[in-house]
Structures are given as C-alpha cells and as structure tokens.
Design an enzyme around this catalytic site. Sequence first.
Site, PDB file in Angstrom:
ATOM      1  N   ALA A 192       0.579  -3.090 -13.984  1.00 43.45           N
ATOM      2  CA  ALA A 192      -0.089  -3.892 -15.017  1.00 43.45           C
ATOM      3  C   ALA A 192       0.237  -3.335 -16.396  1.00 43.45           C
ATOM      4  O   ALA A 192       0.580  -4.079 -17.321  1.00 43.45           O
ATOM      5  CB  ALA A 192      -1.592  -3.927 -14.782  1.00 43.45           C
TER       6      ALA A 192
ATOM      7  N   THR B  31      -9.572 -10.600 -10.438  1.00 45.64           N
ATOM      8  CA  THR B  31      -8.601  -9.906  -9.589  1.00 45.64           C
ATOM      9  C   THR B  31      -8.816  -8.393  -9.652  1.00 45.64           C
ATOM     10  O   THR B  31      -8.543  -7.675  -8.682  1.00 45.64           O
ATOM     11  CB  THR B  31      -7.156 -10.257  -9.991  1.00 45.64           C
ATOM     12  OG1 THR B  31      -6.986 -10.015 -11.393  1.00 45.64           O
ATOM     13  CG2 THR B  31      -6.845 -11.712  -9.707  1.00 45.64           C
TER      14      THR B  31
ATOM     15  N   PHE C  42       0.824  -1.211   0.000  1.00 43.30           N
ATOM     16  CA  PHE C  42       0.000   0.000   0.000  1.00 43.30           C
ATOM     17  C   PHE C  42       0.855   1.257   0.000  1.00 43.30           C
ATOM     18  O   PHE C  42       0.409   2.321   0.380  1.00 43.30           O
ATOM     19  CB  PHE C  42      -0.973  -0.001   1.194  1.00 43.30           C
ATOM     20  CG  PHE C  42      -1.653  -1.326   1.406  1.00 43.30           C
ATOM     21  CD1 PHE C  42      -2.548  -1.811   0.471  1.00 43.30           C
ATOM     22  CD2 PHE C  42      -1.366  -2.107   2.521  1.00 43.30           C
ATOM     23  CE1 PHE C  42      -3.156  -3.045   0.646  1.00 43.30           C
ATOM     24  CE2 PHE C  42      -1.980  -3.337   2.700  1.00 43.30           C
ATOM     25  CZ  PHE C  42      -2.874  -3.811   1.754  1.00 43.30           C
TER      26      PHE C  42
ATOM     27  N   LEU D 119      -7.790  -6.810 -17.622  1.00 44.39           N
ATOM     28  CA  LEU D 119      -7.100  -8.055 -17.973  1.00 44.39           C
ATOM     29  C   LEU D 119      -7.756  -9.265 -17.313  1.00 44.39           C
ATOM     30  O   LEU D 119      -7.840 -10.334 -17.909  1.00 44.39           O
ATOM     31  CB  LEU D 119      -5.630  -7.982 -17.534  1.00 44.39           C
ATOM     32  CG  LEU D 119      -4.774  -6.921 -18.226  1.00 44.39           C
ATOM     33  CD1 LEU D 119      -3.425  -6.787 -17.520  1.00 44.39           C
ATOM     34  CD2 LEU D 119      -4.573  -7.269 -19.695  1.00 44.39           C
ATOM     35  N   ASN D 120      -8.167  -9.089 -16.055  1.00 45.93           N
ATOM     36  CA  ASN D 120      -8.723 -10.207 -15.296  1.00 45.93           C
ATOM     37  C   ASN D 120      -9.845  -9.665 -14.402  1.00 45.93           C
ATOM     38  O   ASN D 120      -9.571  -9.081 -13.346  1.00 45.93           O
ATOM     39  CB  ASN D 120      -7.618 -10.842 -14.442  1.00 45.93           C
ATOM     40  CG  ASN D 120      -8.104 -12.055 -13.664  1.00 45.93           C
ATOM     41  OD1 ASN D 120      -9.301 -12.235 -13.436  1.00 45.93           O
ATOM     42  ND2 ASN D 120      -7.176 -12.896 -13.252  1.00 45.93           N
TER      43      ASN D 120
ATOM     44  N   ILE E 295       2.452  -7.466  -4.764  1.00 37.75           N
ATOM     45  CA  ILE E 295       2.180  -7.231  -3.344  1.00 37.75           C
ATOM     46  C   ILE E 295       0.757  -7.652  -2.985  1.00 37.75           C
ATOM     47  O   ILE E 295       0.225  -7.261  -1.950  1.00 37.75           O
ATOM     48  CB  ILE E 295       2.416  -5.758  -2.955  1.00 37.75           C
ATOM     49  CG1 ILE E 295       1.600  -4.825  -3.857  1.00 37.75           C
ATOM     50  CG2 ILE E 295       3.893  -5.427  -3.043  1.00 37.75           C
ATOM     51  CD1 ILE E 295       1.638  -3.359  -3.419  1.00 37.75           C
ATOM     52  N   GLY E 296       0.157  -8.450  -3.858  1.00 40.21           N
ATOM     53  CA  GLY E 296      -1.220  -8.874  -3.638  1.00 40.21           C
ATOM     54  C   GLY E 296      -2.137  -8.341  -4.716  1.00 40.21           C
ATOM     55  O   GLY E 296      -3.349  -8.547  -4.692  1.00 40.21           O
TER      56      GLY E 296
ATOM     57  N   GLU F  17      -5.253   2.031  -7.205  1.00 44.60           N
ATOM     58  CA  GLU F  17      -5.600   3.198  -6.382  1.00 44.60           C
ATOM     59  C   GLU F  17      -7.022   3.707  -6.586  1.00 44.60           C
ATOM     60  O   GLU F  17      -7.622   4.242  -5.652  1.00 44.60           O
ATOM     61  CB  GLU F  17      -4.633   4.367  -6.643  1.00 44.60           C
ATOM     62  CG  GLU F  17      -3.341   3.996  -7.319  1.00 44.60           C
ATOM     63  CD  GLU F  17      -2.114   3.919  -6.419  1.00 44.60           C
ATOM     64  OE1 GLU F  17      -2.099   4.540  -5.363  1.00 44.60           O
ATOM     65  OE2 GLU F  17      -1.165   3.222  -6.803  1.00 44.60           O
TER      66      GLU F  17
END
Lengths: 746, 171
Positions: A515, A640, A246, A636-637, A471-472, A711
């Site tokens: 990304a 997620t 974060f 893209l996904n 980072i997740g 963000e």
Amino acid sequence: MLKNDPHIGSPRNRVDGPAKVTGAATYAAEFAATDLGHGYIVESAIARGLIRSINVAAAEAAPGVIKVFTHENRPQTAWFTYKYRDQVGPPGSPFRPLYSEEIQYSGQPIALVVATSFDAARDAAALVIVEYAEKPHLTDLSIARKDAYKPPKKRLGIAPPPDPRGDAVKAFSEAPVSVSAEYAIAPEHHNPMEPHATTVIWEGDGKITVHDKTQGVQNSQAYVASVFGLSSDNVRVVAPYVGGGFGSGLRPQHQLFLAVMASLALERSVRVELTRQQMFGHVHRPETINAVALGADADGKLVSIQHHAVAATSQFEDHQENVVNWSGMLYHAPNVDLRYELAKLDIYSPGDMRAPGAPLGLFALESAMDELAIAAKIDPIELRLRNYTDHDENDGKVFTSKELRACYREGAERFGWNKRNARPCSMRDGRELIGWGMASGVWEAGMMKTAARGVFTADGRLELSCATSDIGTGTYTILSQIGAETLGLEMEQVTVKLADSTLPASPVQGGSWTAASAGSAVMAACQDLQAQLFKLARKIDGSPFADASDDDIAFVNGRILLRTNPAKSVLLAEALAASGEEKLEAEKSASPGLIGPMRYAAYTHSAVFAEVRIDAELGQIRVTRIVNAVAAGRILNPKTARSQIIGGVVWGIGMALHEETLTDHRLGRIMNHSLAEYHVPANADIYDIDVVFVEEHDDKASPIGVKGLGEIGIVGTAAAIANAIHHATGKRLRSLPITLDKLLAA
Amino acid sequence: MSQARPGSAEIPIQITINGERRCVELQPWTTLLDLLRHDLALTGTKKGCDHGQCGACTVLIDGRRINSCLQLAVMQDGKAITTIEGIGQGSHLHPLQQAFIERDAFQCGYCTPGQICSGIALIEEGNAVTRDEIRELMSGNICRCGAYPNIVDAIQDVLVQRSGVIREAAE
C-alpha cells in the site's frame, strides 16, 4: 462544494468484488489452452538419501501419458546455483527440482508425469517405481538445536540481532523481580485456499505466457529467464488473481520450474497443480524455540532483557527472520542481549509466513511480560507503559510515529479492561472459566521502490498499472481510490491493471509494504498527470487559469477548477481534447528516499485484548472476543483495512490454538498433510473481532502516510490469547498451539 | 500409449447445469468438480483440497449444498446442478453475492463461490437464525483469509432481508 466525497479514507467496496462473487475471477490453474498437458508430481518417500533407480516404463506406457521427466532425462537448465536465486531468497543453494539423484527432504519432487488429462497424469504417477538408498535423517529440532549456529551470511533485508547492550546476565541476576522461560512455536504451513499451480501457455517461437500463483510476477519472470536461459522478452508472467499467498508465493515454487521445464521441452502448453497434500512439501513457517529472561526493578522497570531464539532451517538454505530484535525495540531497557540461531533439519527450506518472525518472538516476549506483570504485581498495561520507549533502542533511531499508548488506551476502553480482576481463575460462567489477556504487537512499516503508470484518455477515464499483486489485500481497490481522489474522478472511471510482468516494476507483494509503495507510485504518476492536465488547461483559449498556480486549483468531479471561484472550470477531457492528443501518460516511481530511513525507524503498533472461555473439565478453549487496536498511519480504506486486521487476528487464533505441522521423526515425514488434520480456524472458531484504528499521523514512513496492515493483525494475538488462558486457569502454556491435551496436562 | 485401463469406458449422462440441459460422456472416476472445471470450463467452482475438507467446491445439487469433489459425475444423471456461474452474473447478482461485496466477506476470493453456494443453501434450509447457528452451519467452508465475521454479517443481512419480505407477504 469544492471537493468530491473523498475516496481516500472512505470505506469502499472492493473493485474486484463482482469478479470474485460470480466466479469470473480466473486463478493460475484456470487459464485454458489448446492441447494442454497436465503435469502431476511424484514425490520422494524418504527424507534423505539417493534415488538408486527410478523406473518410469509403466507410467510412460499408461494411457494419455506424454512424457515422464526425472533427474535422468531432465532438460538442461542453468549450471550455476546462483542462477536459481530469486529476489527474496535467503543465503544458500536454492532447491533445484529434478537436479540429481539426491533426496534432501521427504516430499521432494522426483518426477513429473505429463499427460493429456489430470486424471491420466495422476494415475500414471502411481506407476513410477523408485528404489532409494536411504541415509539417516534428522527432522527433530529438539535434537538439532544442540548444533545451532549463528547464520554466517545475513539474509538481505533481515537485520541480524544488534550488539549486546550493557551486561544483561549480571543485571538479570541482581534484579529484584525476574522471569525466565522457554517458549516454543510449532511449524505451520500457509495453506492458502488455492493450491499452488502454474499454467504455461506455449505461444510458439520459444515464447511463453506463465500464469503462476505468485506474489511477485517479476520475481517469477526473472527466475524463469535465469534458470532456463531465456530472454525476459520471451517470458511473460501474469497473476491477476491469487487465491491467497500469506508468503507462500513470494519465492518461485517448484511447480513453476516443472511447468516451464515441461512446456519448453514438449513445445506445448502445460499446467502443474499441486494437491493439498503436496502443499505440505514446500514453504512453511519454521519451528522456533525462544528462551526469554526479563529482569526488572521493584517498580517493574526493565533492567535486563535476554532473548535467544533457535529456528529450524533446511540443509541447503539459511532462512532467516526477525524473531528477537523486537525485544530490543519495543521497551526501554539498559541491558539487552539478543541472539538468533539456526538449526539444520532434513526438510524443505522454511520461508516467510504472515509477519515472519514477529508473532514467534512476540509470543515469547509478551508472554514473559505477562509473567513479569504477575511477579511484580502490576497491571499488564501499566507494566508496558512504565517501559515505553520513544525510539528504537536497537539502533538509536527515532520512530516516524508511534501511537502505541493510544492503542493501549483505546483498546482497553473498548474491551472493558478496567473491569478485570487481576487474580487468575477469578471469572466463571457456569462450567466455563473466563480469562482476559493482552499483548502488544509491532511490525515494520516498510516501503520499497515501485513504479506505476497512469494513462488518462479522452473518454475521461484513468487507467493505472503496476506489476505488484493483489493477493486479497485490496490493492486494486486502494489504488483505484488514490487515482480517483487525485484526479477528481469517480471510482468507476478508474481501471487498475496489476500483476503482469510487462507492467512498471514492482517488488514482490509482501512485508506489508505494498500500500505504501505502489500507493505512493500511483500517487506520483497521478500528480504528474495533474500537472500535464493543468498545463493543457492553461493553454485553452480563454482559460480561466491564465494567472493561476498549482495551489489555486483543484481536481473535482472530472474538472479542474479555481479554488477561489469553483464556477470557473475546465473539464479534464476538454483540456486533453484541446491538445489534440488522445491520451496523457505518466510513469513514475516512488522510493523510500535515502535520508529518512537513516534517521527514522518506521513501525506499526498494536494492542491486542483477548477473552477466552474454557470448559473447566474438558479443556476446550474458545476465543470469544478480541479487540485489536492498531496504529498504522493513514487508513486508505477502513473497510478493506478492517478485513486485513480481522484476517490477521484469525491467523493469530490459529497459531494460538490450532495450527501445527506434525512430523513423524522416525520417517522424517509430515503426518497431517491435509486440511482435515492440519487445523485452521473454521467459522465456528471465530467469534467477535473488534478492530480499532487509532489516529496516527505519519509524514515520514511513506509519501502517502501509509504504514501497511497485512501483518500487524497476527502479531501479538497468540500472546494475548495465551495470557488470557493463564488468567482463566492459572496455567501458563508456553508451547503453541495450546491444544486441550497440553492444557489438561499442565 | 497402451490400451485403456479396465473399466475406463465412457459413460453417457444427462445433466442440467445452470438451467442448461447437457449430455456428457465421462469416465466413471471423474468427479463432479473435475467435470465442471476441466470438461465444462466452469472454473468458478474451486478446488481447494479435493477431499471434502475445505468446501471451496460447494455447488447446489437439486438445491442442496454438496462438496462437488466428493461426488462422482456419473452419479448426477438426471440431476440439476447450480454453480456460482448460475447464481448471478453481471448486474443481476443474487442478494447474497451483493451482501458479500457490501460486507467485504472475502479477500482473495478463492473460497467465495463455495461460501456463497453454501450460504444460499443454508438460508433455504432455514436452520440458522442466530450468529452462532450461522457460524456452526457455515463451518464446512474454510476461508483462509479469515473473513468469517464478514461472511456471517453478509448471510445475516440476507436472512433479515428475507424475513422482512416474508413478513410483508404475510401482512
């Protein structure tokens, strides 16, 4: 069938999921080493002054203690301040742990106890006796703001406010409808679930492998090499799994310095883990106060926007964020005056925290727009549509794409906005007041130069690698999707390696740019592999592609085939085998280019809708429904991506209602340095969050059409909630978090 | 180095961890969490706060979910501990582990082992049926990535699967 099921754009499970649900994923403090030394940090008890004496005799005599490091016996490190700079730090002198007797903030590390076990180090740390010569300190922004100043040196990558346009003061004074108020946001701490930690593995011969909790392994590597005068060949930094960042892992934190210092001095492996309490002794979101004044004509068209912000920073660095510029680019207005100032406090330097600046500035702007809508008797969405702009009026650039109108439309429809009665206090369910509010959100769609490597092997597998992190955010997964799609493979045939400083160069993972950046680099590397494989396939005896060009072929199901006659194909592994090589390799980098950013401005946008239910007597606030409609280019996904936005919204709810680092200004010391007293949203605080991705085509923001999602979910959320609270209660709360004491007192 | 501090004599205990009986000697102040992470290298159990405030260290003690940072290891003599490593590995995942993957109920993954242990016990406790009840009874496990709605989805999926199984068994 010519195509595989497309990987890009399809909901895919995280490829790192099995490792994370079984406990197999290994984080920075979990790497083993023989003869590991455990470091425990002693922190200053005062906010400003000098260490008069530091007595470590008892600590050094305690069982298991190897050594106690202080400023008095610290090994030699770099002399010049600039050697401590990192890729993303602001102007100023970076904090140097154990550098001298000077105390610059409460919680400053002043000693490191290294022992054979964590318990022994912690035990001995309590035996270090420190005498201070205290000096007066200041940690209260409401006092320090009178000495606020315009930062003399700009921070790289952060645009200072644009020059004023027109005469905002005059236009405001003549405007038939106007609002003017001050909006404040409390300081917040990132509090990733994994506390910051570094395990340094002493490899011998001056070589170290550093397992650091970082969002940028190459940033940590460069810092360590520079500070300790090491060749970068001798410093390898790896962070395959990061338990949340974060922004807290963008800059090298002091545990990295201390662990490396001790490891080099002791010539053994050392781990330094921060406690949750110590996590409040470093980076945080700066406390920020905004003054916003809006003037509009009778139709609600803005004639004047003034937005002045003052944010806290440390005595030693000028941390800067984009807080006010949004007010000059989100809406059209002929007269605009934006100012951003800093005020120095005796605290550690603030830093980037999820969407640095944007949710602070937009809480103010979007609250003020809500107030203006009420003053002008116009629906809040209609007010925003009347002030819509198709270009960034701060610099005159056209947007690469902007589907914010679609966000308003689709979000409103999903939320049921047309059923809203504009009158505050108009909805009630039993003892609960119900309110509906909305706000706009905006964030930069950035891209940074990034390199990636693709290796295709004879077993038909593709390995992708890049130094960026996950980072997740889902980076492992989206890069797998891009690789699989480009070469026509299954996801299972693709392996992604990340976050190792020996891999192709990448900036830190931040700013929502990963990304777009790593994704474009991976795409470029895979396209190069496509070209190499096609070339080989053409050379095979009796190749069906003798007369074919790039446009005639497709990569499907592990084969290259002719589009016009899919029966004619060559297995990728066959093409490689015919060449006699064991593998094909391509390393490519992707950059934003030179012309695009000069002509176009790239931003993601959102429209956030919030429903709150408030106990009329107790003031307890629940955010029972959020709809966040996001325009972020290509998704893209969706699985997620949705999670990213949900996470951002949860952060927005935390900012609106819970999160606040409280300082006792008499001591200059943070009081609520624990997860029991620094409140973050818990499961029971989170109800329905509905994410809408509106269709947005963007061929300029990045080569793969992606704008980034890390963000945008938080931006606008706190403002939408504050506006909903006003709608429920008729009370305008302009200070975050909106706790029930503030609500009941209003 | 001086003499050991008073009360620091190591105490032997017998403990079953993930089905394996172990004899360990420990200092009286060692928490179950530190025993797992430091002494036994079972790092799947996470340390998020060490104060029982975040739930990342949740394990099952005789089937009950407990913050292992608030348990002294010496108190576990004779008890059976299940950590995430004992829940399911490789291709043999627990239905809740699989549901977490399908529902994207995590991002960074650091709170995940604790969430899964907590969720498994929650399902066994039988007190949660509605989403509101799941939310309330999972609120001892903080997820800073904010995956809460997906965590609730994953638990609900397994509750539904199980009620189906129970119905089938009854019929």
